[in-house]
Scaffold this motif. Structure first.
Motif, short mmCIF file in Angstrom:
data_model
loop_
_atom_site.label_atom_id
_atom_site.label_comp_id
_atom_site.label_asym_id
_atom_site.label_seq_id
_atom_site.Cartn_x
_atom_site.Cartn_y
_atom_site.Cartn_z
N GLY A 91 0.86 -1.19 0.00
CA GLY A 91 0.00 0.00 0.00
C GLY A 91 0.89 1.22 0.00
N LEU A 92 0.48 2.26 -0.74
CA LEU A 92 1.32 3.48 -0.83
C LEU A 92 0.47 4.64 -1.31
N GLU A 116 -3.74 0.35 12.57
CA GLU A 116 -3.23 1.40 11.69
C GLU A 116 -3.49 1.07 10.22
N LEU A 117 -3.47 -0.21 9.87
CA LEU A 117 -3.84 -0.58 8.49
C LEU A 117 -5.25 -0.12 8.20
N LYS A 118 -6.15 -0.32 9.17
CA LYS A 118 -7.55 0.10 8.99
C LYS A 118 -7.69 1.61 9.00
N ARG A 119 -6.89 2.25 9.87
CA ARG A 119 -7.00 3.71 10.02
C ARG A 119 -6.54 4.44 8.77
N GLN A 130 -8.05 2.10 2.95
CA GLN A 130 -9.28 1.39 2.57
C GLN A 130 -8.84 -0.01 2.12
N GLU A 131 -9.77 -0.96 2.19
CA GLU A 131 -9.42 -2.33 1.79
C GLU A 131 -8.86 -2.40 0.37
N GLU A 132 -9.48 -1.62 -0.54
CA GLU A 132 -9.06 -1.69 -1.95
C GLU A 132 -7.73 -0.98 -2.21
N GLU A 133 -7.20 -0.33 -1.21
CA GLU A 133 -5.88 0.31 -1.37
C GLU A 133 -4.74 -0.62 -0.95
#
Ligand code: CMP
Length: 152
Positions: free
Chosen positions: A36-37, A128-131, A134-137
């Motif tokens: 993710g980026l 922090e992944l959730k914060r 978004q799932e699609e990112e």
């Protein structure tokens, strides 16, 4: 040790100082996979939640203003034991105490402008992944270099 995902934030000072490439290179060279980026400029309530353990501290108003100064880069990294591996590469919170060769020791001079945040454990990484994504990112993919090798 299992495959983990973790979050790093390249704080606004990293972007302002044109250090994004230097910092990302260190994670790439280690072999961590970017999953993710993105650029982001989260609002105040995100920081109140993210730094909830610091909100009563005297430095918190400055920390919040600093994080909202401008865009930052949110990165999700994946790898075996990634949470701890990333923290080793990042170094101690206070750049003055960080080991030479770490990002904070090599590029920063003080604790307020320490360039980077990294998740400090499995539970915070998950939060922090959730914060910040978004799932699609968040992406799941194989490295092309591992995919087409044929034993002969
Ligand atoms: P970080 O890893 O993002 O977690 C909390 C942040 O608070 C930390 O990095 C520092 O940037 C900041 N911080 C901690 N202590 C101080 C301090 N004494 N003065 C200013 N900022 C601080």
């Amino acid at each position: 040790m299992s495959i983990e995902r973790t979050v790093v934030l390249l704080k606004p000072d990293a972007l302002q100082r044109d250090l994004l490439g230097h910092i990302i290179t260190r994670f790439e060279r280690k072999g961590l996979k970017l999953v993710g980026l993105k650029l982001a400029q989260p609002s105040g309530n995100v920081w109140d939640e993210h730094y909830s353990h610091h909100v009563e501290k005297p430095f918190y108003p400055g920390l919040k203003a600093f994080m909202m100064h401008g865009p930052l880069v949110a990165i999700a990294l994946e790898g075996i034991g990634a949470i701890n591996e990333v923290r080793k590469i990042v170094g101690a919170t206070n750049p003055q105490e960080a080991d030479a060769g770490t990002i904070r020791a090599d590029f920063a001079m003080n604790i307020a402008a320490n360039l980077i945040h990294a998740s400090d454990g499995a539970e915070t990484a998950a939060n922090e992944l959730k914060r910040f994504f978004q799932e699609e990112e968040l992406f799941t993919y194989q490295k092309i270099s591992d995919q087409y090798i044929v034993a002969n």
